[in-house]
Design an enzyme around this catalytic site. Sequence first.
Site, short mmCIF file in Angstrom:
data_model
loop_
_atom_site.label_atom_id
_atom_site.label_comp_id
_atom_site.label_asym_id
_atom_site.label_seq_id
_atom_site.Cartn_x
_atom_site.Cartn_y
_atom_site.Cartn_z
N ARG A 96 0.84 -1.21 0.00
CA ARG A 96 0.00 0.00 0.00
C ARG A 96 0.87 1.26 0.00
O ARG A 96 0.55 2.24 -0.67
CB ARG A 96 -0.93 0.05 1.22
CG ARG A 96 -1.96 -1.07 1.30
CD ARG A 96 -2.97 -1.11 0.17
NE ARG A 96 -2.61 -1.82 -1.03
CZ ARG A 96 -2.58 -3.14 -1.22
NH1 ARG A 96 -2.87 -3.96 -0.25
NH2 ARG A 96 -2.24 -3.65 -2.38
N GLU A 99 2.11 1.63 -3.44
CA GLU A 99 1.03 2.19 -4.27
C GLU A 99 0.86 3.69 -4.01
O GLU A 99 0.66 4.46 -4.96
CB GLU A 99 -0.29 1.49 -3.96
CG GLU A 99 -0.42 0.13 -4.56
CD GLU A 99 -1.75 -0.52 -4.23
OE1 GLU A 99 -2.08 -1.48 -4.92
OE2 GLU A 99 -2.46 -0.08 -3.30
N SER A 122 15.37 14.92 3.51
CA SER A 122 16.32 13.98 4.09
C SER A 122 15.63 12.82 4.80
O SER A 122 14.64 13.00 5.50
CB SER A 122 17.21 14.71 5.10
OG SER A 122 18.08 13.80 5.74
#
Length: 156
Positions: A96, A99, A122
């Site tokens: 997920r 995605e 960073s």
Amino acid sequence: MIQSQINRNIRLDLADAILLSKAKKDLSFAEIADGTGLAEAFVTAALLGQQALPADAARLVGAKLDLDEDAILLLQMIPLRGCIDDRIPTDPTMHRFYEMLQVYGTTLKALVHEKFGDGIISAINFKLDVKKVADPEGGERAVITLDGKYLPTKPF
């Protein structure tokens, strides 16, 4: 003396042993991190092989998990970071996040560059927090905060 690791397997094996000890002792990551002076997310990352702990934190965590001296030393060594297999994650939770970056990665990049200019956020000077909050529509929501220092690109 600061030591560095060049093989990810030793820390992955240690992570497996740590997770087994954590389960046997019925400890949460927050309970393990308590008293270290470090964020729960940072200690969790170290236990999973992605960060190095300061010596005092490694000893405290080691005592809570009944780790031997070698394991406590390994927790202090600089790991080979970001060493998850070079493929699309198949674990549903990790997938997920993959995605989310596939869908919103270009949006995040565009917004960061528009607000800050050319550069990066960073992951070294970085804080991570995960909170569970009630969803007004029912159920629960995850609030994930990624707090990284902006580092501008410097022409040379």
